[in-house]
Design a protein around this motif. Structure first.
Motif, PDB file in Angstrom:
ATOM      1  N   LEU A  65       8.202 -41.496   5.082  1.00 49.23           N
ATOM      2  CA  LEU A  65       8.240 -40.437   4.075  1.00 49.23           C
ATOM      3  C   LEU A  65       7.941 -40.943   2.662  1.00 49.23           C
ATOM      4  O   LEU A  65       7.638 -40.145   1.785  1.00 49.23           O
ATOM      5  N   LEU A  66       8.053 -42.247   2.446  1.00 47.26           N
ATOM      6  CA  LEU A  66       7.836 -42.802   1.109  1.00 47.26           C
ATOM      7  C   LEU A  66       6.464 -43.452   1.021  1.00 47.26           C
ATOM      8  O   LEU A  66       6.121 -44.273   1.863  1.00 47.26           O
ATOM      9  N   PRO A  67       5.687 -43.098   0.018  1.00 51.68           N
ATOM     10  CA  PRO A  67       4.365 -43.717  -0.136  1.00 51.68           C
ATOM     11  C   PRO A  67       4.481 -45.221  -0.376  1.00 51.68           C
ATOM     12  O   PRO A  67       5.326 -45.679  -1.125  1.00 51.68           O
ATOM     13  N   GLY A  68       3.614 -45.969   0.272  1.00 55.50           N
ATOM     14  CA  GLY A  68       3.569 -47.401   0.069  1.00 55.50           C
ATOM     15  C   GLY A  68       4.482 -48.215   0.969  1.00 55.50           C
ATOM     16  O   GLY A  68       4.405 -49.436   0.969  1.00 55.50           O
ATOM     17  N   VAL A  69       5.358 -47.575   1.727  1.00 54.07           N
ATOM     18  CA  VAL A  69       6.255 -48.289   2.626  1.00 54.07           C
ATOM     19  C   VAL A  69       5.680 -48.203   4.041  1.00 54.07           C
ATOM     20  O   VAL A  69       5.379 -47.118   4.519  1.00 54.07           O
ATOM     21  N   ILE A 127       5.429 -32.856  -5.686  1.00 54.38           N
ATOM     22  CA  ILE A 127       6.308 -33.383  -4.651  1.00 54.38           C
ATOM     23  C   ILE A 127       7.480 -34.090  -5.310  1.00 54.38           C
ATOM     24  O   ILE A 127       7.300 -34.952  -6.159  1.00 54.38           O
ATOM     25  N   THR A 128       8.682 -33.708  -4.899  1.00 55.98           N
ATOM     26  CA  THR A 128       9.893 -34.292  -5.448  1.00 55.98           C
ATOM     27  C   THR A 128      10.619 -35.082  -4.364  1.00 55.98           C
ATOM     28  O   THR A 128      10.341 -34.934  -3.176  1.00 55.98           O
ATOM     29  N   ARG A 129      11.565 -35.886  -4.787  1.00 59.79           N
ATOM     30  CA  ARG A 129      12.377 -36.634  -3.817  1.00 59.79           C
ATOM     31  C   ARG A 129      13.190 -35.678  -2.953  1.00 59.79           C
ATOM     32  O   ARG A 129      13.411 -35.933  -1.783  1.00 59.79           O
ATOM     33  N   ARG A 130      13.631 -34.620  -3.558  1.00 59.86           N
ATOM     34  CA  ARG A 130      14.405 -33.625  -2.812  1.00 59.86           C
ATOM     35  C   ARG A 130      13.553 -33.004  -1.710  1.00 59.86           C
ATOM     36  O   ARG A 130      14.021 -32.818  -0.595  1.00 59.86           O
ATOM     37  N   VAL A 154      14.749 -34.551   6.871  1.00 56.26           N
ATOM     38  CA  VAL A 154      15.901 -34.033   7.612  1.00 56.26           C
ATOM     39  C   VAL A 154      15.469 -32.886   8.524  1.00 56.26           C
ATOM     40  O   VAL A 154      15.916 -32.788   9.671  1.00 56.26           O
ATOM     41  N   GLY A 155      14.583 -32.042   8.033  1.00 54.13           N
ATOM     42  CA  GLY A 155      14.084 -30.946   8.863  1.00 54.13           C
ATOM     43  C   GLY A 155      13.351 -31.447  10.101  1.00 54.13           C
ATOM     44  O   GLY A 155      13.538 -30.936  11.207  1.00 54.13           O
ATOM     45  N   ALA A 156      12.524 -32.483   9.931  1.00 55.19           N
ATOM     46  CA  ALA A 156      11.806 -33.052  11.073  1.00 55.19           C
ATOM     47  C   ALA A 156      12.768 -33.676  12.066  1.00 55.19           C
ATOM     48  O   ALA A 156      12.622 -33.515  13.279  1.00 55.19           O
ATOM     49  N   LEU A 157      13.769 -34.383  11.565  1.00 54.50           N
ATOM     50  CA  LEU A 157      14.746 -35.016  12.445  1.00 54.50           C
ATOM     51  C   LEU A 157      15.566 -33.966  13.195  1.00 54.50           C
ATOM     52  O   LEU A 157      15.763 -34.081  14.411  1.00 54.50           O
ATOM     53  N   LEU A 158      16.027 -32.945  12.496  1.00 57.86           N
ATOM     54  CA  LEU A 158      16.776 -31.878  13.167  1.00 57.86           C
ATOM     55  C   LEU A 158      15.915 -31.130  14.176  1.00 57.86           C
ATOM     56  O   LEU A 158      16.374 -30.809  15.274  1.00 57.86           O
ATOM     57  N   PRO A 218       7.674 -27.997  13.269  1.00 60.22           N
ATOM     58  CA  PRO A 218       8.225 -26.884  12.485  1.00 60.22           C
ATOM     59  C   PRO A 218       9.408 -27.292  11.618  1.00 60.22           C
ATOM     60  O   PRO A 218       9.626 -26.708  10.554  1.00 60.22           O
ATOM     61  N   GLY A 219      10.157 -28.300  12.040  1.00 58.00           N
ATOM     62  CA  GLY A 219      11.270 -28.774  11.221  1.00 58.00           C
ATOM     63  C   GLY A 219      10.799 -29.384   9.917  1.00 58.00           C
ATOM     64  O   GLY A 219      11.384 -29.164   8.862  1.00 58.00           O
ATOM     65  N   TYR A 220       9.712 -30.151   9.980  1.00 56.43           N
ATOM     66  CA  TYR A 220       9.137 -30.781   8.789  1.00 56.43           C
ATOM     67  C   TYR A 220       8.640 -29.718   7.809  1.00 56.43           C
ATOM     68  O   TYR A 220       8.968 -29.737   6.621  1.00 56.43           O
ATOM     69  N   ILE A 221       7.870 -28.787   8.322  1.00 53.09           N
ATOM     70  CA  ILE A 221       7.334 -27.729   7.469  1.00 53.09           C
ATOM     71  C   ILE A 221       8.462 -26.838   6.945  1.00 53.09           C
ATOM     72  O   ILE A 221       8.461 -26.428   5.780  1.00 53.09           O
TER      73      ILE A 221
END
Length: 160
Positions: free
Chosen positions: A21-25, A78-81, A88-92, A104-107
């Motif tokens: 989720l973090l750019p560059g990692v 795009i914010t950290r939030r 969290v949506g993708a994981l759930l 659909p969780g990610y979106i």
């Protein structure tokens, strides 16, 4: 492999999922490295097949990501939030509706973040579409691949 080592492998995989989720990692490669470490210590046929499968999935993912348009981060908002809600949506979604629920969780996480920030359905939908066009596709492909790999590892480690 002992419980503590399995816990460490799982922790590295979790860090890899957040890293996607973090750019560059290099999150997907952290997940692969954890699977490689586990399979080198487990030394079973199932462990080797999980490693081979995860390698194939990640190579295919890299090809797909290269075919997608480049990430355009500037001016999208795009914010950290938003990143946290999307993750969290993708994981759930992955847990509630195995495998396919991550999309659909990610979106939905992006939409919820924008709905709370902007206050209405229309602006939130517009912002969600803009974010998905800018970076959502490539992040979603990598996150989905990593969730598949983590799911396969969990199935092999806990069930095998």
């Amino acid at each position: 492999m002992g419980e503590w080592q399995l816990l460490m492998v799982g922790t590295v995989m979790l860090l890899g999922l957040f890293g996607v989720l973090l750019p560059g990692v290099p999150g997907s490669w952290l997940v692969w490295a954890a699977v490689a470490w586990w399979s080198l210590h487990e030394k079973s046929a199932l462990a080797w097949w999980v490693l081979v499968g995860s390698t194939a999935v990640l190579l295919l993912t890299q090809v797909v990501v290269w075919q997608l348009p480049a990430r355009r981060l500037r001016g999208v908002g795009i914010t950290r939030r938003m990143v946290a809600y999307a993750g969290v949506g993708a994981l759930l979604g992955f847990v509630l509706l195995p495998v396919i629920g991550a999309v659909p969780g990610y979106i939905g996480g992006i939409y919820l973040s924008e709905r709370l920030r902007l206050g209405g359905h229309g602006p939130a939908m517009t912002s969600t579409r803009t974010v998905m066009r800018a970076v959502g596709g490539s992040v979603l492909v990598e996150l989905f691949a990593c969730l598949l790999i983590v799911g396969a590892w969990m199935g092999a480690a806990l069930g095998g």
